[in-house]
Design an enzyme around this catalytic site. Structure first.
Site, PDB file in Angstrom:
ATOM      1  N   GLN A  28      28.496   4.875  -0.488  1.00 27.38           N
ATOM      2  CA  GLN A  28      29.791   5.506  -0.267  1.00 27.38           C
ATOM      3  C   GLN A  28      29.848   6.940  -0.773  1.00 27.38           C
ATOM      4  O   GLN A  28      30.496   7.788  -0.170  1.00 27.38           O
ATOM      5  CB  GLN A  28      30.883   4.669  -0.939  1.00 27.38           C
ATOM      6  N   TYR A  55      21.941  -4.086  -3.086  1.00 26.54           N
ATOM      7  CA  TYR A  55      22.910  -3.025  -2.851  1.00 26.54           C
ATOM      8  C   TYR A  55      22.195  -1.783  -2.315  1.00 26.54           C
ATOM      9  O   TYR A  55      21.302  -1.234  -2.968  1.00 26.54           O
ATOM     10  CB  TYR A  55      23.671  -2.666  -4.124  1.00 26.54           C
ATOM     11  N   GLN A 292      38.853   8.307 -11.853  1.00 26.78           N
ATOM     12  CA  GLN A 292      39.421   6.973 -11.633  1.00 26.78           C
ATOM     13  C   GLN A 292      39.230   6.080 -12.853  1.00 26.78           C
ATOM     14  O   GLN A 292      40.063   5.226 -13.146  1.00 26.78           O
ATOM     15  CB  GLN A 292      38.767   6.324 -10.407  1.00 26.78           C
TER      16      GLN A 292
END
Length: 337
Positions: A28, A55, A292
């Site tokens: 991403q 992953y 975040q």
């Protein structure tokens, strides 16, 4: 800073907010941004990092290893997993056979840049390999010092019991399970959690924010936010679709005043909620931007009172998945290659 909890019936502590890199690293976000988020996690007090060889087809482990380079290894807890296909996806590039486990652990150690893995997890249950073969391989890795503890992911209560018994016979510790768990997905509460409490197994839960739905950013009847996970095929867009029903999104909006009353943001409320379960040792969180994490870690140490918990249940009535049978659908009945 982030609080710590014991993982299962062991003396091993992990940060109760654990950094996971499922859909972010080598997928991403660009590597430079991914490395920056890992450093932000360390600055926030997170020392536990979870990944898997599958992953980004081993790419996520490479990025995590690069991000942790130069850190004091003894001060980190590094988790990875084995089961799903990797590499060219040949007949032995998947599953929990001795061959795939041994090949996979050596690859993971190299990519992560470490001599040992703190927690090595069976990413799913393998119906095509005798469990005795799998756990003998795990026991050998523990004896070799390549792995310290054994965990699993998305195993049923019965599978946990069988695995725990084999581990005990072999003199190793099965101390964790990694299931999906959130305000919206509570399937583990009926059977998995009671069995785990009995066996001394903790939950390391993934998707505590229900793929971002519990952040409240997805609004009923409105277009999906640009750049969100729901619009990015590389970030699990197919997975989140089942949660984007108007009735779910409408119910989630009812959580906003509850979060405000508790002095929390929506993401903090979601993470704090899973951490109220005493069988949960850690909530896995990811990030595409360093800032975040500054918000996320404030959920550590939060206690939600009974009125708040009751208000959450009322707000989400009718849209919660709490059927224990759902835990029986998580492991493929056959390998994927």
């Amino acid at each position: 800073m982030v609080n710590y909890r014991y993982l299962g019936n062991s003396g091993f502590k992990v940060s109760e907010i654990t950094y996971g890199n499922w859909v972010t690293h080598a997928s991403q976000v660009e590597n430079e941004a991914a490395i920056a988020t890992v450093h932000a996690a360390l600055d926030a007090g997170i020392t536990t990092f979870d990944t898997a060889d599958t992953y980004a087809n081993t790419g996520a482990e490479v990025v995590l290893g690069e991000a942790l380079k130069g850190q004091r290894r003894e001060s980190l807890e590094i988790f990875t997993k084995v089961y799903f296909p990797t590499g060219p996806m040949g007949p032995n590039d998947t599953g929990l056979s001795r061959k795939h486990i041994m090949d996979s652990v050596n690859g993971s150690l190299t990519r992560l840049g470490t001599d040992y893995i703190d927690l090595y997890q069976a990413h799913r249950f393998d119906y095509e390999t005798p469990l005795e073969e799998t756990f003998q391989a795990f026991a050998d890795l523990v004896r070799q010092g390549k792995v310290l503890y054994i965990g699993v992911s998305e195993w049923t209560a019965e599978q946990l019991r069988e695995g725990h018994a084999l581990a005990k016979d072999l003199g190793i510790q099965l101390i964790s399970n990694q299931p999906q768990y959130s305000m919206l997905w509570r399937a583990i509460e009926g059977k998995v959690v009671p069995a785990s409490e009995e066996l001394g197994i903790s939950q390391i839960v993934w998707s505590p924010m229900a793929q971002g739905v519990l952040s409240g950013k997805y609004l009923p009847g409105q277009p999906l936010p640009a750049g969100s996970r729901a619009t990015d095929e590389k970030s699990g867009a197919d997975f989140i679709k089942r949660l984007l029903r108007d009735e779910v999104l409408t119910a989630v909006q009812k959580l906003k005043p509850i979060a405000q009353e508790a002095g929390l943001t929506m993401p903090q409320l979601a993470i704090a909620w899973v951490l109220q379960n005493p069988n949960v040792a850690a909530a896995l969180v990811g990030a595409s931007r360093p800032e975040q994490l500054a918000d996320t870690v404030k959920a550590s140490g939060v206690t939600l009172d009974a009125d708040t918990l009751a208000a959450i249940d009322t707000a989400l009535a009718g849209v919660v998945e709490d059927d224990p049978e759902a835990t029986y659908e998580t492991s493929p009945k056959a390998r994927l290659v």
